[in-house]
Design an enzyme around this catalytic site. Structure first.
Site, short mmCIF file in Angstrom:
data_model
loop_
_atom_site.label_atom_id
_atom_site.label_comp_id
_atom_site.label_asym_id
_atom_site.label_seq_id
_atom_site.Cartn_x
_atom_site.Cartn_y
_atom_site.Cartn_z
N TRP A 129 0.85 -1.18 0.00
CA TRP A 129 0.00 0.00 0.00
C TRP A 129 0.90 1.24 0.00
O TRP A 129 1.77 1.36 0.86
CB TRP A 129 -0.88 -0.04 1.25
CG TRP A 129 -1.85 1.08 1.41
CD1 TRP A 129 -2.69 1.57 0.47
CD2 TRP A 129 -2.10 1.82 2.61
NE1 TRP A 129 -3.45 2.59 0.99
CE2 TRP A 129 -3.11 2.76 2.31
CE3 TRP A 129 -1.57 1.77 3.90
CZ2 TRP A 129 -3.61 3.65 3.25
CZ3 TRP A 129 -2.07 2.66 4.84
CH2 TRP A 129 -3.06 3.58 4.51
N ASP A 183 -0.84 -5.47 9.12
CA ASP A 183 -1.88 -4.51 8.74
C ASP A 183 -3.06 -5.32 8.22
O ASP A 183 -2.95 -5.99 7.18
CB ASP A 183 -1.34 -3.56 7.66
CG ASP A 183 -2.30 -2.43 7.35
OD1 ASP A 183 -3.44 -2.43 7.86
OD2 ASP A 183 -1.92 -1.54 6.55
N ALA A 211 -6.80 -4.79 7.06
CA ALA A 211 -7.81 -3.78 6.71
C ALA A 211 -9.03 -4.38 6.03
O ALA A 211 -10.00 -3.67 5.79
CB ALA A 211 -7.19 -2.72 5.81
N LYS A 244 -13.66 -0.88 5.76
CA LYS A 244 -14.20 -1.74 4.72
C LYS A 244 -15.27 -2.68 5.25
O LYS A 244 -16.39 -2.72 4.74
CB LYS A 244 -13.08 -2.55 4.06
CG LYS A 244 -12.32 -1.81 2.97
CD LYS A 244 -11.39 -0.76 3.54
CE LYS A 244 -10.58 -0.08 2.43
NZ LYS A 244 -9.69 0.95 3.00
#
Length: 393
Positions: free
Chosen positions: A127, A208, A210, A243
């Protein structure tokens, strides 16, 4: 003094969004921004979120500050969602953050306090904000091989070889599921080998996560982070609710830090300190909505059911696109799209061919060929497939 400021590099995704809005062609397809959209092109408010917000409006009597770390009930709910029973609660320090991005930023700040010499090893690609924030806070980012542009899968041997060069005390940044931007993920056997290497080299693991619930399911998507958390002494976990709860604009995230029980109080103090320095008290509305949903069996069941509908919708689009490309190209070379998971897939082509698809077919994707699968629908899948084949990808 302000005359000394220099223009910052333009954000590629925001620039792409602006170009899409200005394109007059009616059949244009937006695959750039990482936001879930349904078949009508709308990012809906989930049913459970609406109900939780209704309850908050009726019962909330104050908008006073919460604690520096946020509401403890939110931390408990999110730890349960992401980690389950894999780690003892006493070994976890946690703070609420403004979105997953805030959690990532606070994690990097904590790393710099704990070990100023540490380097953070990031997947190539990752990312973009990972690298951007690391550069801003003054931590060296070291790329490790990850995406194989030939197979469109994981270059696992290259990954292990590169991580094997990390120095003791360095940090390995991993994507918990639904790798952004590639969509290519490690299997659990590979995850175990990464864990073994982290322990052997005495590294700190950072995960991470997400997109929990967007890949193979809520519990399935948590398996890797739970493996890391239960197997590595020091772990940082940046979580996001944008999300899977669809509350992008509420900026709801969490940072967890796992350490020995005796170290947890001092770690918690440092996390609280960082919150105070950066934004004092974290936002609470989204966190309160998430807590309400996760602690109410009926709301949680409804949320999980709607999230599963979202996941299956994206999986169906992947399968439809892979089949459409198979028919148009006469080969199986795009079968990886159905194997990838999450919102994104990187089709592994050049910026020149991405630009050709934009100019010729009004297909908007990031120049590294990352496309947001959730930006598609039944009608736009054939348009994209034709554009990919016509461009010679």
């Amino acid at each position: 003094m302000l005359s000394n400021l220099k223009a910052q590099p333009a954000d590629k995704i925001l620039t792409l969004m602006a170009a899409y809005r200005e394109d007059p062609r009616p059949a244009k397809v937006d695959l750039g921004v990482g936001v879930y959209k349904n078949a009508e092109g709308v990012t809906p408010v989930m049913r459970a979120v609406k109900e939780a917000e209704r309850r908050l409006v009726e019962t909330q009597e104050s908008k006073s500050y919460v604690a520096l770390a946020g509401d403890p009930a939110y931390a408990d709910a999110m730890i349960g969602l992401i980690l389950g029973e894999s780690v003892a609660r006493d070994s976890i320090a946690a703070v609420a953050t403004p979105g997953g991005t805030g959690a990532v930023r606070q994690a990097f700040e904590l790393i710099k306090i704990a070990n100023p010499a540490a380097k953070v090893h990031v997947s190539n690609p990752t990312w973009p904000n990972h690298v951007s924030i690391l550069k801003y806070v003054g931590i060296e980012a070291v790329p490790y091989r990850y995406f194989d542009t030939e197979t469109r899968g994981v270059d696992f041997e290259g990954m292990l070889e590169d991580l094997g060069k990390a120095a003791e005390g360095d940090v390995v940044l991993l994507h918990g599921c639904c790798h952004n931007p590639t969509g290519a993920n490690l299997n659990l056997t590979q995850w175990q080998k990464v864990v073994d290497l982290i322990n052997e080299k005495k590294l700190l693991a950072m995960v991470d996560i997400a997109y929990q619930g967007f890949g193979d399911g809520l519990e399935e998507d948590a398996q890797a982070v739970r493996l890391v958390a239960s197997s590595v002494a020091n772990v940082l976990i940046a979580g996001s609710c944008s999300k899977n709860f669809g509350i992008y604009r509420e900026r709801t995230g969490i940072l967890m830090a796992i350490s020995a029980d005796a170290e947890t109080p001092i770690v918690q103090q440092n996390l609280n300190f960082l919150n105070r320095q950066n934004y004092s008290f974290p936002p609470d509305h989204g966190a309160r909505v998430v807590t309400t949903i996760l602690t109410d069996p009926e709301l949680r069941a409804d949320w999980a059911a709607e999230l599963e509908e979202v996941r299956l919708s994206m999986l169906g689009l992947r399968e439809q696109l892979a089949e459409e490309l198979r028919e148009r190209s006469g080969s199986d070379r795009f079968g990886f799209i159905a194997q990838h998971r999450g919102m994104f897939s990187q089709i592994g082509t050049t910026p020149e061919l991405v630009e050709k698809m934009r100019v010729d077919s009004a297909i908007y994707m990031v120049s590294d060929s990352r496309m947001n699968i959730a930006g598609l629908n039944d009608k736009s899948v054939p348009i994209l497939a034709k554009a990919i084949v016509d461009a010679g990808v």
